[in-house]
Design a protein around this motif. Structure first.
Motif, PDB file in Angstrom:
ATOM      1  N   ILE A 149       0.511  -1.676   0.179  1.00 51.56           N
ATOM      2  CA  ILE A 149      -0.144  -0.015  -0.277  1.00 51.56           C
ATOM      3  C   ILE A 149       0.845   1.605   0.308  1.00 51.56           C
ATOM      4  CG2 ILE A 149      -1.593   1.540   1.454  1.00 51.56           C
ATOM      5  CD1 ILE A 149      -2.861  -1.355   2.394  1.00 51.56           C
ATOM      6  N   ALA A 150       1.850   1.031   1.166  1.00 51.22           N
ATOM      7  CA  ALA A 150       2.651   2.275   0.931  1.00 51.22           C
ATOM      8  C   ALA A 150       3.422   2.648  -0.709  1.00 51.22           C
ATOM      9  CB  ALA A 150       3.846   2.139   1.814  1.00 51.22           C
ATOM     10  N   ASP A 151       3.871   1.347  -1.108  1.00 46.32           N
ATOM     11  CA  ASP A 151       4.392   2.026  -2.173  1.00 46.32           C
ATOM     12  C   ASP A 151       3.308   2.394  -3.386  1.00 46.32           C
ATOM     13  OD1 ASP A 151       6.803   0.739  -3.997  1.00 46.32           O
ATOM     14  OD2 ASP A 151       5.290  -0.434  -5.448  1.00 46.32           O
ATOM     15  N   THR A 152       2.054   1.552  -3.767  1.00 46.63           N
ATOM     16  CA  THR A 152       0.891   1.925  -4.459  1.00 46.63           C
ATOM     17  C   THR A 152       1.688   3.474  -4.154  1.00 46.63           C
ATOM     18  OG1 THR A 152       0.127  -0.256  -4.661  1.00 46.63           O
ATOM     19  CG2 THR A 152      -1.140   1.908  -5.842  1.00 46.63           C
ATOM     20  N   PRO A 157       5.346   3.903   4.960  1.00 39.72           N
ATOM     21  CA  PRO A 157       4.083   2.604   5.595  1.00 39.72           C
ATOM     22  C   PRO A 157       3.515   3.273   7.277  1.00 39.72           C
ATOM     23  CG  PRO A 157       6.470   1.322   5.215  1.00 39.72           C
ATOM     24  CD  PRO A 157       6.665   3.013   5.369  1.00 39.72           C
ATOM     25  N   GLY A 158       4.692   3.938   7.737  1.00 41.77           N
ATOM     26  CA  GLY A 158       3.331   3.930   9.308  1.00 41.77           C
ATOM     27  C   GLY A 158       2.559   5.254   8.702  1.00 41.77           C
ATOM     28  N   SER A 159       2.591   5.794   7.667  1.00 38.31           N
ATOM     29  CA  SER A 159       0.952   6.560   6.989  1.00 38.31           C
ATOM     30  C   SER A 159       0.164   5.556   6.974  1.00 38.31           C
ATOM     31  CB  SER A 159       1.533   7.327   6.004  1.00 38.31           C
ATOM     32  OG  SER A 159       2.403   8.654   6.703  1.00 38.31           O
ATOM     33  N   ALA A 164      -4.785   3.761   7.940  1.00 40.95           N
ATOM     34  CA  ALA A 164      -6.093   2.725   8.194  1.00 40.95           C
ATOM     35  C   ALA A 164      -6.504   2.730   9.333  1.00 40.95           C
ATOM     36  CB  ALA A 164      -4.975   1.319   8.423  1.00 40.95           C
ATOM     37  N   HIS A 165      -6.146   3.198  10.762  1.00 42.12           N
ATOM     38  CA  HIS A 165      -6.378   3.280  11.980  1.00 42.12           C
ATOM     39  C   HIS A 165      -7.725   4.949  12.197  1.00 42.12           C
ATOM     40  CE1 HIS A 165      -6.607   3.356  16.534  1.00 42.12           C
ATOM     41  NE2 HIS A 165      -6.563   4.249  16.141  1.00 42.12           N
ATOM     42  N   ARG A 166      -7.502   5.588  11.226  1.00 44.13           N
ATOM     43  CA  ARG A 166      -7.834   6.522  11.298  1.00 44.13           C
ATOM     44  C   ARG A 166      -9.494   6.220  10.899  1.00 44.13           C
ATOM     45  NH1 ARG A 166      -3.802  10.793  10.148  1.00 44.13           N
ATOM     46  NH2 ARG A 166      -2.380  10.748  11.914  1.00 44.13           N
TER      47      ARG A 166
END
Length: 187
Positions: A149-152, A157-159, A164-166
């Motif tokens: 997802i981070a790459d896409t 990755p932390g973002s 996702a959490h929010r």
């Protein structure tokens, strides 16, 4: 015929497109549809992304990343479609009620999914900010890892974890009280 992305590097552009089309058409159209909620637009987005990948095949530095490149193209094109819709919607609002009546009816997929009970979730997803919606769709509908997802999306990755959490918190809140978004949207 190649079965893994590692084997894609040895293929010509035509052969690679054939393999990618067979393996990725359905998941990419599903991804695009979840983002734009229109079957025709989703298919056009994926078709254009595949054509662009074919055109650039000989210039790709890492052909093993072709699926990721294709996914990024689909997400970016979906964003463009949504931006275009926003401009159209603003125009229709300015043009008045008669122009609004001429707008396009919901797709058959929209109606079918509504009858299957996914309507509440899909509607709730539309109330999320764009990045949260994209992260949740890529995670739970496309079943991608945080790294993918981070790459896409071109984010850390932390973002991905934070969005996702929010997004999940907002979805839970919206699904617990569906009138919440209507109260927030009203002046």
């Amino acid at each position: 015929m190649a079965r893994t992305s590692g084997e894609l590097a040895a293929l010509s552009a035509d052969q690679a497109l054939e393999v990618l089309y067979a393996a990725q058409w359905t998941p990419m159209v599903r991804l695009a549809w979840l983002l734009v909620r229109d079957q025709g637009a989703a298919e056009d987005i994926v078709q254009d992304a595949l054509v662009a990948l074919h055109r650039r095949w000989d210039h790709l530095q890492d052909k093993e990343q072709a699926v990721g490149y294709l996914r990024r193209s689909v997400v970016n094109a979906s964003r463009s479609v949504l931006r275009h819709r926003s401009v159209e919607r603003d125009y229709l609002i300015k043009a008045g009620p008669e122009a609004e009546r001429e707008s396009v009816a919901p797709s058959a997929e929209h109606s079918a999914l509504g009858s299957l009970g996914n309507q509440a979730m899909l509607a709730a997803l539309q109330h999320l900010p764009r990045r949260q919606r994209e992260v949740l769709i890529l995670r739970y509908y496309s079943d991608l890892s945080e790294a993918q997802i981070a790459d896409t999306l071109g984010i850390a990755p932390g973002s991905v974890k934070a969005h996702a959490h929010r997004g999940l918190v907002a979805l839970r809140s919206h699904l617990d009280d569906p009138t919440r978004s209507h109260r927030e949207d009203s002046p």
